[in-house]
Design a protein around this motif. Sequence first.
Motif, PDB file in Angstrom:
ATOM      1  N   LEU A  45      21.182  30.451  48.657  1.00 43.88           N
ATOM      2  CA  LEU A  45      20.979  31.881  48.426  1.00 43.88           C
ATOM      3  C   LEU A  45      21.980  32.692  49.238  1.00 43.88           C
ATOM      4  CD1 LEU A  45      17.086  32.106  48.769  1.00 43.88           C
ATOM      5  CD2 LEU A  45      18.393  32.152  46.636  1.00 43.88           C
ATOM      6  N   SER A  46      22.216  33.922  48.823  1.00 45.71           N
ATOM      7  CA  SER A  46      23.039  34.834  49.613  1.00 45.71           C
ATOM      8  C   SER A  46      22.196  35.480  50.711  1.00 45.71           C
ATOM      9  CB  SER A  46      23.611  35.930  48.706  1.00 45.71           C
ATOM     10  OG  SER A  46      22.555  36.708  48.156  1.00 45.71           O
ATOM     11  N   ALA A  47      22.871  35.961  51.746  1.00 46.75           N
ATOM     12  CA  ALA A  47      22.194  36.648  52.843  1.00 46.75           C
ATOM     13  C   ALA A  47      23.008  37.861  53.259  1.00 46.75           C
ATOM     14  CB  ALA A  47      22.008  35.703  54.030  1.00 46.75           C
ATOM     15  N   ILE A  94      23.843  41.934  46.088  1.00 48.64           N
ATOM     16  CA  ILE A  94      24.523  40.988  45.195  1.00 48.64           C
ATOM     17  C   ILE A  94      23.801  40.940  43.850  1.00 48.64           C
ATOM     18  CG2 ILE A  94      25.075  38.563  44.792  1.00 48.64           C
ATOM     19  CD1 ILE A  94      25.924  38.262  47.554  1.00 48.64           C
ATOM     20  N   SER A  95      24.458  41.498  42.843  1.00 47.95           N
ATOM     21  CA  SER A  95      23.949  41.464  41.474  1.00 47.95           C
ATOM     22  C   SER A  95      24.525  40.237  40.766  1.00 47.95           C
ATOM     23  CB  SER A  95      24.370  42.727  40.735  1.00 47.95           C
ATOM     24  OG  SER A  95      25.791  42.774  40.627  1.00 47.95           O
ATOM     25  N   GLN A 108      29.145  36.595  39.857  1.00 42.87           N
ATOM     26  CA  GLN A 108      30.158  36.059  38.949  1.00 42.87           C
ATOM     27  C   GLN A 108      31.558  36.318  39.502  1.00 42.87           C
ATOM     28  OE1 GLN A 108      29.547  34.383  36.131  1.00 42.87           O
ATOM     29  NE2 GLN A 108      31.638  34.217  35.339  1.00 42.87           N
ATOM     30  N   ASP A 109      31.785  37.523  40.024  1.00 39.88           N
ATOM     31  CA  ASP A 109      33.067  37.868  40.640  1.00 39.88           C
ATOM     32  C   ASP A 109      33.350  36.954  41.830  1.00 39.88           C
ATOM     33  OD1 ASP A 109      35.387  39.189  41.381  1.00 39.88           O
ATOM     34  OD2 ASP A 109      34.350  40.853  42.346  1.00 39.88           O
ATOM     35  N   PHE A 110      32.330  36.730  42.665  1.00 36.76           N
ATOM     36  CA  PHE A 110      32.450  35.827  43.812  1.00 36.76           C
ATOM     37  C   PHE A 110      32.812  34.418  43.363  1.00 36.76           C
ATOM     38  CE2 PHE A 110      29.709  32.624  46.008  1.00 36.76           C
ATOM     39  CZ  PHE A 110      30.509  32.432  47.129  1.00 36.76           C
ATOM     40  N   ASP A 111      32.162  33.938  42.309  1.00 36.25           N
ATOM     41  CA  ASP A 111      32.427  32.584  41.809  1.00 36.25           C
ATOM     42  C   ASP A 111      33.857  32.452  41.306  1.00 36.25           C
ATOM     43  OD1 ASP A 111      31.466  29.888  41.010  1.00 36.25           O
ATOM     44  OD2 ASP A 111      31.869  30.639  38.996  1.00 36.25           O
ATOM     45  N   GLY A 134      35.692  45.076  43.906  1.00 36.32           N
ATOM     46  CA  GLY A 134      35.495  43.635  43.833  1.00 36.32           C
ATOM     47  C   GLY A 134      35.054  43.024  45.152  1.00 36.32           C
ATOM     48  N   VAL A 135      34.824  41.714  45.115  1.00 33.13           N
ATOM     49  CA  VAL A 135      34.371  40.963  46.284  1.00 33.13           C
ATOM     50  C   VAL A 135      35.582  40.360  46.998  1.00 33.13           C
ATOM     51  CG1 VAL A 135      32.929  39.059  47.084  1.00 33.13           C
ATOM     52  CG2 VAL A 135      32.207  40.411  45.117  1.00 33.13           C
TER      53      VAL A 135
END
Length: 302
Positions: free
Chosen positions: A97-99, A126-127, A132-135, A167-168
């Motif tokens: 999970l994200s934190a 984080i939506s 998806q952008d992070f990936d 963006g990320v």
Amino acid sequence: MKKYGVRTAAYAYFSDAVAYLDELNYPVVIKASGLASGKGVIITQDKEFSFKALELMMKDKIFSPGAADEVIIEECLQGKEASVLSVFNGKEISPFLSAKDHKKIGEGETGSNTGGIGVVATNPHISEAIWQDFDENILTPILQGLSAENLSFASVIFVGLMITEIGVYLLEDNLRTGDPEKQSIFTLMESDFLETIQKAIKRESIEISSKPAHSCVAVMDSGGYPRPYRKEYEITGLETLHTSYYIAGAEKENDRWITSAGRVLNIIGIGTSAQEVYKNAYEAVKKISFTDTFYRKGIGLS
């Protein structure tokens, strides 16, 4: 990051940065290039503050010896921070999970950087689109770089992110579990952590599942942290807790816990909403006492 197209801030290295202060577009981020226990970052708003920051880091050596013999001056990214832990099995990267980690010692993210003053999971900023952008722009290029460099190993990969309007961006990348991020994430983990690590070592595929809940970690510190602080104070109230907690900086002496570091305790709250986990964590915090106790009060609400 540059070599493999991992999206990150523009930056440059300097061993004598003073001559370039007139050329910078402020604000900027000045970082010790060596190890500084997660505290070697100063955000400066103007030339005068930048000069003072360089003097503290390079002349007065406020961090560990040699940490700031060279500094990095970096574009200042504005947005919301996020942390993502993953497991690498030599072929694939499987995220937890994200934190959301809180670094600044003061309320409202003000004051000096710490090694971590509190965390919430999952990260509320984080939506699905941001993930998806992070990936696409962080995780996939990291994996491609590891493969291209023939770096096949089993490890946790920690990434710190900045979510901006465009963006990320990747802020940092380490082969370790972040503290206190790991407590917030592992508390919600349904998969067996030992089994996950064993699969990574065997290069087997990994699926990580977590509870449909939220967690908050409130960090209790020694007063003065991250600057000089006193220690060796007795901690009382731990036996009254009905929630999970982790000893971060204390030692046991004759059945008593005694403070031994800046970050002393990580107190965990779990629930189905941000308000519930905040309440559960801070009700527990109020039961604990030691001389010069300090903690941020707004973790989980921003």
